[in-house]
Design a protein around this motif. Structure first.
Motif, mmCIF file in Angstrom:
data_model
loop_
_atom_site.group_PDB
_atom_site.id
_atom_site.type_symbol
_atom_site.label_atom_id
_atom_site.label_comp_id
_atom_site.label_asym_id
_atom_site.label_seq_id
_atom_site.Cartn_x
_atom_site.Cartn_y
_atom_site.Cartn_z
ATOM 1 N N ASP A 36 0.826 -1.209 0.000
ATOM 2 C CA ASP A 36 0.000 0.000 0.000
ATOM 3 C C ASP A 36 0.866 1.266 0.000
ATOM 4 O O ASP A 36 0.586 2.216 -0.730
ATOM 5 C CB ASP A 36 -0.983 -0.008 1.180
ATOM 6 C CG ASP A 36 -0.334 -0.339 2.526
ATOM 7 O OD1 ASP A 36 0.800 -0.861 2.544
ATOM 8 O OD2 ASP A 36 -0.972 -0.072 3.562
ATOM 9 N N GLY A 87 0.334 0.202 6.174
ATOM 10 C CA GLY A 87 1.547 0.931 6.541
ATOM 11 C C GLY A 87 2.797 0.355 5.912
ATOM 12 O O GLY A 87 2.751 -0.529 5.058
ATOM 13 N N THR A 91 5.215 -1.805 6.504
ATOM 14 C CA THR A 91 5.550 -2.926 7.387
ATOM 15 C C THR A 91 7.033 -3.266 7.368
ATOM 16 O O THR A 91 7.626 -3.547 8.414
ATOM 17 C CB THR A 91 4.684 -4.151 7.029
ATOM 18 O OG1 THR A 91 3.332 -3.789 7.291
ATOM 19 C CG2 THR A 91 5.057 -5.368 7.852
HETATM 20 MG MG LIG Z 1 2.304 -1.851 3.565
#
Ligand SMILES: [Mg+2]
Ligand SMILES: Cc1ncc(C[n+]2csc(CCOP(=O)(O)OP(=O)(O)O)c2C)c(N)n1
Length: 560
Positions: A438, A467, A469
């Motif tokens: 994302d 987010g 990660t």
């Molecule tokens: Mg992500």
């Protein structure tokens, strides 16, 4: 007579380009007109210059070379980031920038899109650091020589080149192109150096009890994949590939032992690399990322490094040896030694069998990877974005013919969206599948609209773990949270009544399977499937790798 612009167009077409990527601006408009006159090439617009450079980078992955055309400074500065990427990833992308009218410097004019000083040289000076050759055409009669010089340098070095063309020279007359061989013919190896390198390498391997091969990211740039395969088959030994070289050796080949990436290797490749006493490394690049924070770097007396134009082994070094020449000649001199295959037969772990998830159970990354594995064919090219997508995708087993693209050296998040667009333009008959996080997607999302414009059925799996990660695993903080988007709706908004993009959202395995089935029927535009997973649902490999890279990054300064 030709014009500077038509000369350039002919040369680009002659090196095999069927497209060039552009963002217009008043410094390059006359040049774009000239390029349009060449009917062997199509002009492809991009939404911004960063994406334009990455689209060209992706095209070069598919076609071997690429070109992008931007305007002065405001355009070129953005493109430099993607050109830096092409440099790091060994891809010959020709960056062409429009530039000020040749009279302006002498007239002491201040110009728009510049730094507001009388200096217009800064851009080529910057370009020199990120290209193999940077030229500025200040007289039309110099164009043939300078254009040939820049393109040849790019093709030989497999690095970008930069060509600057003033706004008043694109249509100016110059000599027509001479034979293209002057630009494209490769530099041969030095025969004596090649023979000596091959002798030394054969002796090195003959002394080893457990030799094996390791392929690196520069193998493709060197045009040496076939020669590497021939050498592997001549020895009959284990063959591992680095992450950036995945698909450069066929994964269904019986000698393939996995992706070597230290403790996060696949198929136990590290166990056999660690066991071997003689590793021939072809086109390898050892960085903090690829060595898992310097915990896995073959080096020392057991290692022979064959680079694109150089061979080094313990006690000997040979220059001007082209990698493909070296590997082919060595294949004819080596003795068969399959000791590493015999050992690997004992060490080989079973391929991980991921059980099918309950179609109603909350989606997780394992199920996503399992379903993506299910759609891989010999026509697929899988592009993995920086982030946990690397680790989710690297284990994918590639059927014969499948290709794999990763940008591990430059590691610019957002690369995969424009690069997959460029790749799809360059290879319209392949099935392009992208795994993108994302956070990465938010950097370059608008380039999906070019996939819509050109009816390209790219399939994007957007892994929404809310987010950054990968950064959470390396070093967490509030800065790793991002704003959520309605990704499926965004994609369909790009249609604006005249496109075929489709967006889906999957929160469980059943929805994902259904979206994949629907995506297969969308042959006229991109499909994005938002795969919603937990923020902390990441691979064990990312955690291990992130831990080691974080440790390497935070080494205290040495005492003076
Ligand atoms: Mg992500
Ligand atoms: C241009 C650029 N800026 C910043 C970074 C640092 N960075 C590396 S990975 C990453 C986060 C990626 O997040 P996402 O795409 O959501 O992937 P995830 O790890 O969550 O799967 C960032 C910000 C980068 N690699 N490139």
């Amino acid at each position: 007579m030709d014009t500077v612009g038509s000369y350039l167009a002919t040369r680009l077409a002659q090196i095999g380009l069927k497209h060039h990527f552009v963002v217009p601006g008043d410094y390059n408009l006359a040049l774009l007109d000239q390029l349009l006159l060449n009917k062997d090439m199509q002009q492809v617009n991009c939404a911004n210059e960063l994406n334009c450079a990455f689209a060209a980078e992706g095209y070069a992955r598919a076609k071997g070379a690429a070109a992008c055309v931007v305007t002065f400074s405001v355009g070129a500065f953005s493109a430099f980031d993607g050109i830096g990427g092409a440099y790091a990833e060994n891809l010959p992308v020709i960056l062409i920038s429009g530039s000020p009218n040749t009279n302006d410097a002498g007239d002491f004019h201040l110009l728009h899109h510049t730094l507001g000083t009388h200096d217009f040289h800064y851009q080529i000076e910057m370009a020199k650091r990120i290209t193999s050759a940077a030229v500025s055409i200040q007289r039309a009669e110099d164009a043939p020589r300078l254009i040939d010089q820049a393109i040849r340098a790019a093709l030989l070095a497999k690095k970008p080149a930069y060509i600057e063309i003033p706004s008043n020279l694109a249509g100016a007359a110059c000599a027509p192109p001479g034979p293209i061989s002057a630009v494209i013919d490769p530099e041969p190896s030095d025969a004596a150096s090649l023979a000596a390198a091959v002798d030394s390498a054969a002796a090195f391997l003959a002394k080893k009890l457990k030799p094996m091969l390791l392929a690196g990211p520069k193998l493709r740039a060197a045009g040496a994949e076939a020669a590497f395969l021939a050498l592997a088959e001549a020895i009959g030994c284990s063959v591992a590939v680095m992450p950036g070289a995945k698909s450069f050796f066929p994964e269904q080949h019986k000698q393939f032992v996995g992706v070597y990436w230290g403790e996060v290797s696949t198929l136990g490749a590290n166990t056999i690399v660690d066991w071997s006493d003689g590793i021939l490394c072809a086109g390898t690049v050892f960085t903090d990322y690829s060595t898992v924070g310097w915990t896995a770097q073959p080096a020392g007396a057991n290692v022979l490094i064959a680079d694109p134009d150089h061979v080094s082994l313990p006690g000997a070094d040979f220059s001007r040896v082209r990698l493909a020449d070296f590997l082919s000649a060595l294949a004819k001199k080596v003795k068969r030694n399959d000791a590493t295959m015999v050992e690997y037969a004992r060490l080989r772990p079973d391929r991980p069998q991921v059980p099918t998830a309950d179609p109603k159970a909350k989606l997780n990354r394992k199920e996503i990877a399992r379903q993506i594995q299910g759609i891989m064919t010999g026509h697929t090219t899988l592009l993995l974005e920086t982030g946990d997508s690397w680790f989710n995708g690297i284990e994918t087993s590639l059927p014969d013919g499948a290709r794999f693209e990763i940008e591990m050296q430059w590691g610019h998040i957002g690369w995969s969206v424009p690069a997959s667009f460029g790749y799809a333009v360059g290879s319209p008959n392949r099935k392009i599948v992208v795994m993108v996080g994302d956070g990465s997607f938010q950097m370059t999302a608008q380039e999906v609209s070019q996939m819509v414009r050109h009816n390209l059925p790219v399939l994007l799996f957007l892994i929404n773990n809310h987010g950054y990660t990968i950064e959470v695993e390396i070093h967490d903080g509030p800065y790793n949270n991002i704003k959520n988007w309605d990704y499926g709706a965004l994609i369909e908004a790009f249609n604006a009544g005249e496109g075929h993009a489709k967006g889906y959202r999957a929160t469980n395995g059943g929805e994902l399977a259904e979206a994949i089935t629907k995506a297969a029927t969308n042959t006229k535009g991109p499909t994005l499937i938002e795969c919603v997973i937990d923020r902390d649902d990441c691979t064990r490999e990312l955690i291990r790798w992130g831990h080691q890279v974080a440790a390497a990054n935070s080494r205290p300064p040495r005492k003076a």
